[in-house]
Design an enzyme around this catalytic site. Structure first.
Site, short mmCIF file in Angstrom:
data_model
loop_
_atom_site.label_atom_id
_atom_site.label_comp_id
_atom_site.label_asym_id
_atom_site.label_seq_id
_atom_site.Cartn_x
_atom_site.Cartn_y
_atom_site.Cartn_z
N LYS A 84 -4.94 -18.10 -63.16
CA LYS A 84 -4.71 -17.54 -64.49
C LYS A 84 -3.75 -18.47 -65.24
O LYS A 84 -2.53 -18.30 -65.24
CB LYS A 84 -4.10 -16.13 -64.39
CG LYS A 84 -4.21 -15.34 -65.69
CD LYS A 84 -5.66 -15.09 -66.07
CE LYS A 84 -5.80 -14.33 -67.35
NZ LYS A 84 -7.20 -14.16 -67.76
N SER A 142 -12.16 -13.11 -69.14
CA SER A 142 -10.95 -12.29 -69.14
C SER A 142 -11.24 -10.97 -69.85
O SER A 142 -12.09 -10.20 -69.41
CB SER A 142 -9.80 -13.06 -69.77
OG SER A 142 -8.57 -12.54 -69.32
#
Length: 779
Positions: free
Chosen positions: A370, A577
């Site tokens: 991430k 996402s």
């Protein structure tokens, strides 16, 4: 000057006149002025129309102002003066009703047109509906093509018992023997008289002449939409690629051009038998990779249909090189640059900058992949980020190389070599056979006539095939199946309404807007299935969850299971996402070959400026009843207790994310976690691991939605935004004006957009977001 004034007026109005010898079944004829008010239910453009007639040594005038579907205002002077208001509306896609009022006679008339097929139209007009005194009944057929129309009309006065008192028949023949050249005839059996007609259509103007033994008439119409114009030379259509192209159309205040309509125009152009080829003038344009590939495939289909494509550019780049691969010839300006090169991206990292200011960025994230927060806490890419981005660029390049190889019919190794050795001057490009010839812009027509061995070339606008910009020749409205609603979910996900950035014209995806569109589709009894077109890098966790919740209510309603409607997701360039979050609970997911998806993860960030205050000699002091009273105060670095809570909140958000993916995709939590933790996936890999169901485009998603909803006929499903263009978007006029200004200054636009994006998230604690947008192509 007069012509310009009329053209401006014609953008808003459409003028039409008529008399009792006109067939009420002909709603869009150039030969007759039209006496059936029902025709205004079919009109799609404005027209300014005037007629002058000489009969029995007298002159009569007829002027009409038609506002398309809004009706018409008409002034007619013959033996008396008449002022008439008319209006019409569609009842069904093939049934139209209308009425008019004559201020002179104080009479109302009514009309009807029924066109069950494209080749058959039936019409009727009743004069003075409260005390009927005249009736017209007509029929029209197009036995072969819209270019040939045959018709019959019965006309008669009516007595007090609503009975016809005499019979008068008319027979019609109307034809467009070649583009824009009109010839026709009308026979009156009572007068035993034939009226001959001839006319010409130009881009926005129609001129008609009518003559028989007793009278002659001339008319002119100026149209706001493009006509099929007259041209003797070989016809080539013209397309200028300029501006920002996007699938979601924002309406009249939108910042970009309608990409869907461009593709539909090319498909209609491909099927047309009245055109020889296409000339594309490449200017400054931009679009996503998905759109570029779709445009390339559409052009390749045109070329393979036998039509010629000449692509012209002053300079060139990767986008030009791909589109030119679908063209017959690529002609260029001799001293231009062909900027063919590899694929790359630049990321800015600001840890050292923040440290120098004394600003501490506190990041909590789940998963080493991430990387969206890394620009704030690092000075370079992490190994994991480098691995992911490299994979992404290599996959994009692979798709690009395959497309160029297919279009140019050269090996993939050769394409890679061309990319590796670029850029080129145009002279070098010609030596390597990357372009065909050097041409100045004013010599393009001369070059094509010489290449095609024709005497003269006539250009026509490709917008002739644009349903929104061209005149309707058909007798029916386009038969649109409203059973499937296509909802566009585009841009970074934020709370509130969608809005257009004043800096680069991009749209943000407001949860309030998308939820409103979904609710309208859920309640619409015509809609049996929903296709959600997702093109987003993610954004606010809260806003993403609101959209997910709205989809959940549609797919799995708690009270009445019978009200459930299938939702099919079509992923565009990005659905990562938060973009994947809003997709995971749909019934089926399609991703395009170049789609970047996954990035299942979450992060949060806070800022503390305690050290910056020390540097500028500002002291702070505080008091509180409890330690947690000062949580999230930027004047102090977060305490250990605050950091623990921050971490717990992020972990809770991540567990919620993977649990919803697991439930929506019928996977185990551990399985989702293993492919999650922020890792991005290209479409083919995402299909293998179960994040998407199938590789396909928007049309494939529409077909699947129709199958899930058990809709037998799903042809002509509108791919325009549901429920309407720009629905629910906050579009301040100043934002659009500002974008037009900033588009001329790329650096200022980029800086402004960074600030604007941060402002959108100022109230949100947790984010599901990629650190970049999709790979875009521009000239």
């Amino acid at each position: 000057m007069l012509k310009k004034i009329l053209l401006i007026l014609s953008l808003f109005v459409y003028l039409q006149a008529g008399n009792n010898t006109d067939n009420p079944a002909f709603p869009n004829s150039f030969f007759q002025i039209g006496n059936n008010p029902a025709q205004y239910g079919l009109k799609n453009c404005g027209e300014l129309h005037g007629t002058i007639q000489s009969f029995d040594s007298k002159t009569y005038y007829d002027v009409s102002l038609n506002m398309g579907n809004f009706g018409s205002v008409r002034y007619k002077k013959d033996t008396t003066e008449n002022f008439i208001l008319s209006g019409g509306f569609p009842v069904l896609h093939n049934l139209f009703l209308g009425a008019n009022y004559n201020f002179n006679t104080e009479e109302y008339s009514a009309g009807m047109i029924y066109a069950p097929f494209q080749y058959l139209s039936i019409g009727a007009r009743l004069n003075n509906v409260f005390e009927p005194d005249f009736v017209n009944l007509g029929i029209g057929i197009r036995p072969f093509t819209r270019r040939l129309t045959l018709g019959y009309m019965f006309a008669s006065p009516l007595d007090d018992n609503f009975q016809t008192t005499e019979s008068n028949s008319y027979y019609y023949l109307e034809s467009e023997i070649m583009d824009g050249l009109l010839l026709g005839a009308k026979y009156d059996d009572q007068q035993e008289e034939i009226t001959f007609s001839a006319g010409l259509n130009f881009s926005h103007t129609n001129i008609m002449l009518h003559k028989n033994e007793n009278s002659q008439m001339a008319s002119i119409g100026i149209y706001s939409k493009l006509l099929n114009k007259f041209s003797i030379p070989k016809t080539y259509h013209y397309l200028t690629l300029k501006g920002k192209y996007q699938k979601e159309n924002y309406g009249i205040f939108g910042s970009g051009k309608n990409f869907n309509e461009l593709i539909l125009s090319l498909k209609r152009f491909q099927k047309s038998k009245r055109t020889k080829g296409l000339v594309i003038d490449v200017k400054d344009f931009s679009m996503g990779f998905s759109e570029l590939l779709e445009l390339y495939e559409a052009l390749l289909d045109v070329r393979q249909s036998g039509k010629k494509i000449y692509l012209y550019s002053v300079n060139g780049n990767n986008a030009t090189f791909l589109l030119a691969s679908a063209a017959t010839k690529h002609i260029v300006y001799e001293d231009g640059i062909y900027n063919i090169k590899g694929f790359g991206m630049i990321m800015l990292y600001g840890k050292e900058f923040f440290d120098s200011l004394g600003v501490k960025v506190n990041i909590e994230r789940i998963g080493k992949y991430k990387s969206a927060a890394e620009p704030f806490i690092r000075n370079n890419m992490s190994d994991e980020a480098y691995e992911q981005y490299s994979m992404y660029l290599e996959d994009i390049k692979k798709i690009y190389v395959n497309a160029v190889s297919k279009g140019r019919q050269i090996s993939k190794e050769k394409v890679r070599e061309i990319i590796h050795n670029g850029p080129y001057t145009m002279r070098e490009a010609k030596e390597k056979s990357l372009i065909n010839d050097f041409v100045y812009p004013d010599e393009i027509s001369k070059y094509i006539t010489k290449s095609e061995k024709i005497k003269k070339l006539k250009y026509r606008d490709l917008n002739e095939f644009n349903s929104k910009k061209s005149f309707i020749y058909n007798w029916q409205n386009p038969k649109i199946n409203n059973a499937i609603a296509v909802i566009y979910a585009t841009g970074t996900i934020v709370d509130g309404k969608s809005q257009i950035s004043p800096f680069n014209g991009n749209i943000s995806m407001g949860a309030e807007t998308i939820c409103a569109r979904l609710r309208v589709a859920a309640k619409d009894p015509r809609v049996k299935a929903i296709v959600l077109r997702v093109d987003s890098p993610g954004g606010s966790a809260y806003a993403s969850d609101l959209i997910w919740h709205e989809i959940q209510k549609i797919v799995h309603p708690k009270k009445d299971k019978k009200k459930a409607k299938p939702v099919v997701v079509s992923m565009g360039n990005l659905a990562a996402s938060g973009g994947y979050y809003i997709s995971c609970n749909s019934n089926y997911i399609f991703a395009e070959e170049n789609t970047l998806t996954g990035s299942i993860g979450i992060f949060g960030a806070t800022l503390s400026i305690e050290k910056m205050l020390e540097k500028i000699h500002i002291n702070s002091d505080s008091l509180s009843t409890d330690e947690n009273a000062l949580f999230k105060f930027a004047f102090y670095d977060p305490s250990e207790t605050e950091n623990k809570f921050f971490k717990k909140a992020i972990e809770t958000g991540y567990k919620s994310f993977i649990s919803k993916v697991a439930k929506g995709r019928n996977m185990k939590l551990a399985e989702v976690d293993s492919i999650g933790r922020g890792r991005i996936w290209m479409a083919k890999d995402a299909e293998k691991i179960g994040l998407v169901d199938e590789i396909g485009d928007l049309n494939d998603a529409i077909k699947k939605a129709a199958k899930l909803a058990k809709i037998r006929r799903n042809t002509n499903v509108s791919i325009q935004p549901y429920p309407s263009a720009g629905y629910g978007i906050k579009m301040p006029f100043l934002n659009v004006v500002s974008y037009k200004v900033f588009s001329k200054y790329p650096l200022l636009s980029e800086i402004g957009e960074r600030y604007y994006s941060l402002r959108l998230y100022s109230d949100d604690e947790n984010l599901m977001l990629l650190p970049f947008e999709e790979y875009k192509f521009a000239e």
